[in-house]
Each structure stands twice: as C-alpha cells, then as structure tokens.
Enzyme design. Sequence first.
Site, PDB file in Angstrom:
ATOM      1  N   HIS A 191      -7.172   1.665  -7.751  1.00 24.86           N
ATOM      2  CA  HIS A 191      -6.481   1.423  -6.474  1.00 24.86           C
ATOM      3  C   HIS A 191      -5.883   0.017  -6.414  1.00 24.86           C
ATOM      4  O   HIS A 191      -4.696  -0.161  -6.134  1.00 24.86           O
ATOM      5  CB  HIS A 191      -7.478   1.627  -5.326  1.00 24.86           C
ATOM      6  CG  HIS A 191      -6.966   1.212  -3.985  1.00 24.86           C
ATOM      7  ND1 HIS A 191      -6.267   2.061  -3.149  1.00 24.86           N
ATOM      8  CD2 HIS A 191      -7.053   0.027  -3.315  1.00 24.86           C
ATOM      9  CE1 HIS A 191      -5.927   1.425  -2.046  1.00 24.86           C
ATOM     10  NE2 HIS A 191      -6.407   0.184  -2.114  1.00 24.86           N
ATOM     11  N   HIS A 223       0.816  -1.212   0.000  1.00 25.11           N
ATOM     12  CA  HIS A 223       0.000   0.000   0.000  1.00 25.11           C
ATOM     13  C   HIS A 223       0.852   1.266   0.000  1.00 25.11           C
ATOM     14  O   HIS A 223       0.411   2.308  -0.503  1.00 25.11           O
ATOM     15  CB  HIS A 223      -0.978  -0.004   1.181  1.00 25.11           C
ATOM     16  CG  HIS A 223      -2.263  -0.698   0.864  1.00 25.11           C
ATOM     17  ND1 HIS A 223      -2.379  -2.069   0.868  1.00 25.11           N
ATOM     18  CD2 HIS A 223      -3.492  -0.215   0.502  1.00 25.11           C
ATOM     19  CE1 HIS A 223      -3.622  -2.398   0.543  1.00 25.11           C
ATOM     20  NE2 HIS A 223      -4.311  -1.300   0.315  1.00 25.11           N
TER      21      HIS A 223
END
Length: 365
Positions: free
Chosen positions: A272, A255
């Site tokens: 994402h 992330h």
Amino acid sequence: MEPIQVRATPGYYECRVGVLKELPRLLREGEFKRVFVISGERSWKAAQEYIPDLTDYQAAYSTYNGECSDAEIARQSELASTHGADFILGVGGGKVLDVAKAVGNKINKDVGLVPTLASTCAATTPLSVKYTDEGEFITYTIFPRSTYLVLVEPEILLRSPVAYLRAGIGDTLAKWYEARALIEGLPSPSVPIQLAYEVAKRCRDVLVTDSERAVHDQQNGELSDAFVRVIETNLLSGGMVGGLGDQYGRIAGAHSIHNGLTHVQKAHTFLHGEKVAYGILVQLVLEGEWEEVMGLFDFYKEVGLPLSLESIGIKPTEIERVSEVIADYATREGESIHFPTSTVVTKKDVSEAINALEALKITLS
C-alpha cells in the site's frame, strides 16, 4: 467549509519494550471478560511470544483470510458474536487491524490493536479501508468512536520485514502532501485543522531526517531512537493528521493514484505505502511542483521507494496502457483526487502526469 469530527487518538496508546505485559491489567480495568483475537498467520507468528496468557479472559482466536472485505468482516463478526465477545483484539498489519475495527463497529464492542508492522497508520485511525476479496479498493468507512487501546511493542516491528517500514514511510509522507493540498486553500481553518496541518508537517520533517537511519538500523537489528521515532510517526502521528483534521487531513491525490494501481494486476505484489509513495509524485506533477518532485527523487532513492511505474513492475511497453487504467479509476466520481480543488481532475490530466513523470525518470537515469 464542512464541519469536522475530531478523534485525534485512540483512547489509550503506549509504545515501549515489554508493553504487552500490561494487556491483562488493561483488560481487567476495562472489565472485559471474553476476548476475540483476530490475526493473520504470519502476524500471529511474529507476535505470539509477546502476547501474555489470556486464558482468564476466555480468549478465542481466529485467522483472517488476507483481505479486509465485506465478506470477511461479516464472517469474523459472526464468529465473534458466537463466542460472546465483549472485546475484539486485532494483532497484525493494516488489513488485519482494519478487519478488527470493522468487526468491533459491526457488533458494537470495544477494540484493542497490536500492530506487527509499521506500514500504515491503521492502528490509530478510526476507519477501515475495504477491498474486494481479490484486493481491489472499494471504499473506506469512518467509525463513530475511536479504538479503545493500542499497544506497540517495538521489538516486534524491529523483527518485521524492512519493506513494510519503507512502505510506512511512503504512506506517512503522503500525510503532508495530501493535508497541504486539502488545508492550504481553506479561508479560515479551525484549530483542529491547523493542528492537523502542523502534525502532517512534523511527519514529513521526522521522516526526511530519520528514515534512512531507521531503515539502516532495522536492517542491522538495532532498536535505535531513529527507528522508534519513525515507527511512531508512521503509526501515531500519521493517524493523528486525519484524527484531528477529519476529511481535511485524510486523503487527496496520492491515495487516488494508489486506488487506481490496485486495479493493475502487476502492482498487486507491491505494498500500500509503496503505491501511495508513487502517488505522491503524480500528485505533485499535477500541482506543477517539479522542484519538490526532484527533491523527493533523492529521498526515495535513499529509502528505497518507487520512482516510476517501471519500478512498480510495469514494463516500458505497458506504461501507456497502464497509465490509462490508473487514470480511469483514480478520477472516478467521489475519488479523493478531486477534493482539494473546485475543478475536476480528468483522466487525461492524470495520464499526462504519469507519462511526464516517466519521462523525467528516464532523463535522470
């Protein structure tokens, strides 16, 4: 080891065809009177025919501006308060749902969520990821209570663009690699953290087994068992990893690489989960797990996930410069890439890992 707070699931979760017909009953049982619905234009178009009549609950409807930013949360909170809302209903993809959760937290009202995409675990996690109005990552905020209810209509997700399912597979696959990095070094993990580890492993197992079939079935409009297993893994199991493990089940290196990529203009068109999927590969290179990288290359090709910066739209001549931008933002103080180890990961470490991954991709092409 730091203490954790367990919020394993929403208060009520159900996934089945026709489940949204239960919404009026569930609102009545909760004694809600005034509903404020937040959605995006495309999200509402996808879900509208499944949403039952809510006129008995004095429903008001609002379209969000496309980002989960502080300004948008404040705007929607003011509108909800003006309406006198006692229940916030978010209908849409991850950013819409994050806005709805943040609004509920800000004005202290319960929240219900109807996901229209299976691209993240936003529907079942008690947190919101915040961005600037231009889409650059800022931070994420964990809320003190879980979402009141989540209703998943599989037919809405079946009709969604397949790219979002792929992105959800990438984002949820990271649950295993990041939870593993966070948990395996703990001297004596508690029962919830052990459960988070097992759920993360289950995420990987389901996705590796069923993802190719699920993508194929969605492309053919078939509501198969494999498709439902994958969307529930993305939406529910993925959220449970962080819900059970708290900071030991949320985010690590993958992330952080995603966060760095949000500062690369050419990567903005990618989702994402696609950026997180690429981040998994970089994290594994940093860990020296080359055999695992090679195994994931085949899986990524089957599903359609990005293997390199070039497959995220970066030209070969730009890779060195872009890798430095990613490395700069991914290694800033407080970034999750530093969480699993006592040694700070440097910009040079990340830049070298990115370039090594690009070299491997060229070798295998």
